[in-house]
Motif scaffolding. Structure first.
Motif, short mmCIF file in Angstrom:
data_model
loop_
_atom_site.label_atom_id
_atom_site.label_comp_id
_atom_site.label_asym_id
_atom_site.label_seq_id
_atom_site.Cartn_x
_atom_site.Cartn_y
_atom_site.Cartn_z
N GLY A 95 47.45 -68.35 -53.25
CA GLY A 95 47.01 -69.50 -54.02
C GLY A 95 45.88 -70.20 -53.29
O GLY A 95 45.98 -70.48 -52.10
N VAL A 96 44.79 -70.46 -54.00
CA VAL A 96 43.62 -71.10 -53.40
C VAL A 96 43.31 -72.39 -54.15
O VAL A 96 43.36 -72.45 -55.38
CB VAL A 96 42.39 -70.17 -53.44
N ILE A 97 43.01 -73.43 -53.37
CA ILE A 97 42.67 -74.74 -53.91
C ILE A 97 41.28 -75.13 -53.44
O ILE A 97 40.96 -75.00 -52.26
CB ILE A 97 43.67 -75.82 -53.43
N VAL A 98 40.46 -75.59 -54.38
CA VAL A 98 39.13 -76.09 -54.05
C VAL A 98 39.06 -77.55 -54.50
O VAL A 98 39.44 -77.88 -55.63
CB VAL A 98 38.04 -75.27 -54.76
N SER A 99 38.60 -78.42 -53.64
CA SER A 99 38.35 -79.81 -54.01
C SER A 99 36.85 -80.00 -54.22
O SER A 99 36.04 -79.61 -53.36
CB SER A 99 38.84 -80.78 -52.93
N HIS A 100 36.51 -80.63 -55.35
CA HIS A 100 35.11 -80.95 -55.63
C HIS A 100 34.77 -82.38 -55.25
O HIS A 100 33.61 -82.79 -55.37
CB HIS A 100 34.80 -80.73 -57.11
N GLY A 101 35.78 -83.15 -54.86
CA GLY A 101 35.55 -84.56 -54.58
C GLY A 101 35.70 -85.40 -55.83
O GLY A 101 36.42 -85.03 -56.76
N ARG A 102 34.99 -86.53 -55.86
CA ARG A 102 35.17 -87.49 -56.96
C ARG A 102 33.84 -87.94 -57.53
O ARG A 102 32.79 -87.67 -56.98
CB ARG A 102 35.96 -88.71 -56.47
N GLY A 103 33.93 -88.65 -58.66
CA GLY A 103 32.74 -89.22 -59.28
C GLY A 103 32.07 -88.28 -60.27
O GLY A 103 32.33 -87.07 -60.30
N LEU A 104 31.17 -88.87 -61.08
CA LEU A 104 30.49 -88.09 -62.11
C LEU A 104 29.70 -86.92 -61.54
O LEU A 104 29.60 -85.87 -62.17
CB LEU A 104 29.56 -89.01 -62.91
N ALA A 105 29.15 -87.09 -60.35
CA ALA A 105 28.33 -86.02 -59.76
C ALA A 105 29.16 -84.78 -59.46
O ALA A 105 28.62 -83.68 -59.36
CB ALA A 105 27.65 -86.51 -58.49
N ASN A 106 30.46 -84.95 -59.32
CA ASN A 106 31.34 -83.83 -58.97
C ASN A 106 32.25 -83.41 -60.12
O ASN A 106 33.19 -82.64 -59.92
CB ASN A 106 32.19 -84.21 -57.76
N THR A 107 31.98 -83.90 -61.32
CA THR A 107 32.77 -83.51 -62.47
C THR A 107 32.48 -82.05 -62.81
O THR A 107 31.33 -81.68 -63.01
CB THR A 107 32.42 -84.39 -63.69
N PRO A 108 33.49 -81.20 -62.89
CA PRO A 108 33.26 -79.77 -63.13
C PRO A 108 32.49 -79.50 -64.43
O PRO A 108 32.74 -80.11 -65.46
CB PRO A 108 34.67 -79.19 -63.20
N PHE A 109 31.53 -78.60 -64.33
CA PHE A 109 30.70 -78.15 -65.44
C PHE A 109 29.91 -79.27 -66.09
O PHE A 109 29.51 -79.16 -67.26
CB PHE A 109 31.56 -77.41 -66.48
N GLY A 110 29.68 -80.34 -65.34
CA GLY A 110 28.86 -81.43 -65.84
C GLY A 110 29.34 -81.97 -67.17
O GLY A 110 28.53 -82.28 -68.05
N SER A 111 30.67 -82.06 -67.31
CA SER A 111 31.24 -82.43 -68.60
C SER A 111 31.17 -83.92 -68.87
O SER A 111 31.99 -84.49 -69.56
CB SER A 111 32.70 -81.96 -68.69
N GLY A 112 30.18 -84.57 -68.31
CA GLY A 112 29.88 -85.95 -68.64
C GLY A 112 30.94 -86.92 -68.22
O GLY A 112 31.42 -86.87 -67.09
N VAL A 113 31.30 -87.83 -69.12
CA VAL A 113 32.25 -88.90 -68.79
C VAL A 113 33.67 -88.39 -68.95
O VAL A 113 34.43 -88.87 -69.77
CB VAL A 113 31.99 -90.13 -69.67
N SER A 114 34.05 -87.42 -68.16
CA SER A 114 35.36 -86.81 -68.35
C SER A 114 36.29 -87.14 -67.19
O SER A 114 35.85 -87.17 -66.05
CB SER A 114 35.18 -85.30 -68.44
N ASN A 121 36.75 -93.32 -61.17
CA ASN A 121 38.03 -93.98 -60.91
C ASN A 121 39.22 -93.15 -61.33
O ASN A 121 40.21 -93.67 -61.85
CB ASN A 121 38.08 -95.35 -61.63
N MET A 122 39.15 -91.84 -61.11
CA MET A 122 40.31 -91.01 -61.35
C MET A 122 41.29 -91.20 -60.20
O MET A 122 40.93 -91.66 -59.12
CB MET A 122 39.91 -89.54 -61.49
N CYS A 123 42.55 -90.80 -60.41
CA CYS A 123 43.58 -91.02 -59.40
C CYS A 123 43.79 -89.82 -58.49
O CYS A 123 44.79 -89.75 -57.76
CB CYS A 123 44.88 -91.41 -60.09
N SER A 124 42.86 -88.88 -58.52
CA SER A 124 42.87 -87.74 -57.60
C SER A 124 41.47 -87.18 -57.53
O SER A 124 40.59 -87.56 -58.32
CB SER A 124 43.85 -86.65 -58.07
N ASP A 125 41.25 -86.25 -56.61
CA ASP A 125 40.01 -85.47 -56.63
C ASP A 125 39.98 -84.60 -57.88
O ASP A 125 41.00 -84.38 -58.53
CB ASP A 125 39.94 -84.56 -55.40
#
Length: 275
Positions: A95-114, A121-125
């Motif tokens: 099992g492999v885990i990758v953290s992208h961090g937080r904030g809009l700049a690190n939202t996967p696939f540039g999915s905007g305000v997700s 202000n999400m409660c996790s990475d």
């Protein structure tokens, strides 16, 4: 294996003439050709190839289909800080885990305000979870921030996964539609407190971005809800009564509307003609 590397400014980032190469959890950026395979077998799933990547620029349609959605900030096998990916009924594999961090700049696939308008202000990475060489069910654990703003996320077990099309990410979704709330999420009191969900490696853990709810309500209104977790606050007899009352109110409203129309029709038919 080529893992956890930063590969930048290369005409050809990876090349092989024979044997087997497995590469994952890498940031591979600024290249002309991602991989050149002159011979052998290449497995390039679960790497970040940059925002402008295409199957042609990478050199592998499979690596493109199973790409990561954002820059690799940190990664681990089995555990990463307070997150984990371990077998439940799963057989073998890593099992492999990758953290992208937080904030809009690190939202996967540039999915905007997700998944909500304040993605910082999400409660996790933002995480990605995947399994190398394994199968079956695996337990995903995501720690929840300890501040009181994240209490609703923990209390209501709000955990989101990226919307899938088949077993891979949905390429057509936009913004909040790219996030689906998981059913069957359980709470780990901790410390640290966390949310857990059991997912199938082959069907649901193919580089799947996952994130906990937000600071505001824990439940973004525009996110698709897979299933509602019952909490017993509305027992079924009351639910049926509520539905019956709604039906009676609706029928009463329709009857009154029909009566008004009949009265209006009567007055019109009795009015003298004016020639």
């Amino acid at each position: 294996h080529v893992t956890g590397s930063q590969i930048d400014n290369s005409a050809t980032a990876l090349a092989m003439t024979g044997g087997t190469m497995t590469a994952y959890a890498n940031n591979i950026l600024t290249y002309t050709t991602g991989v050149l395979v002159a011979g052998g077998v290449f497995n390039g799933r679960y790497n970040y190839w940059g925002t402008g990547a295409t199957p042609t620029s990478i050199g592998s349609s499979d690596a493109y289909t199973y790409r990561l959605g954002a820059n690799v900030g940190s990664w681990g096998q089995g555990t990463l800080a307070d997150a984990s990916l371990v077998p439940d009924t799963g057989a073998g594999g890593t099992g492999v885990i990758v953290s992208h961090g937080r904030g809009l700049a690190n939202t996967p696939f540039g999915s905007g305000v997700s998944p909500d308008a304040d993605a910082s202000n999400m409660c996790s990475d933002y995480y990605d979870f995947f399994v190398i060489g394994g199968s079956g069910n695996w337990i995903v654990t995501v720690s929840i921030d300890s501040d009181t703003a994240c209490d609703p996320t923990f209390t209501n077990a709000i955990l989101y996964g990226y919307t899938l099309s088949g077993v891979t990410i949905d390429e057509t979704c936009v913004g909040v539609a790219c996030w689906t709330q998981y059913a069957g999420v359980s709470q780990v009191v901790g410390p640290p407190r966390a949310l857990q969900v059991t997912l199938d490696a082959a069907a649901q853990l193919q580089a799947t971005p996952i994130v906990a709810g937000n600071h505001t309500t824990g439940t973004p209104s525009a996110v698709t809800l897979q299933a509602i977790r019952g909490n017993g606050s509305l027992p079924s007899p009351y639910l049926f009564s509520f539905i019956a009352l709604c039906l009676i109110a609706t029928l009463t409203m329709l009857w009154r509307r029909r009566q008004r129309k009949m009265v209006q029709s009567h007055f019109v038919s009795q009015s003298p003609s004016r020639c």
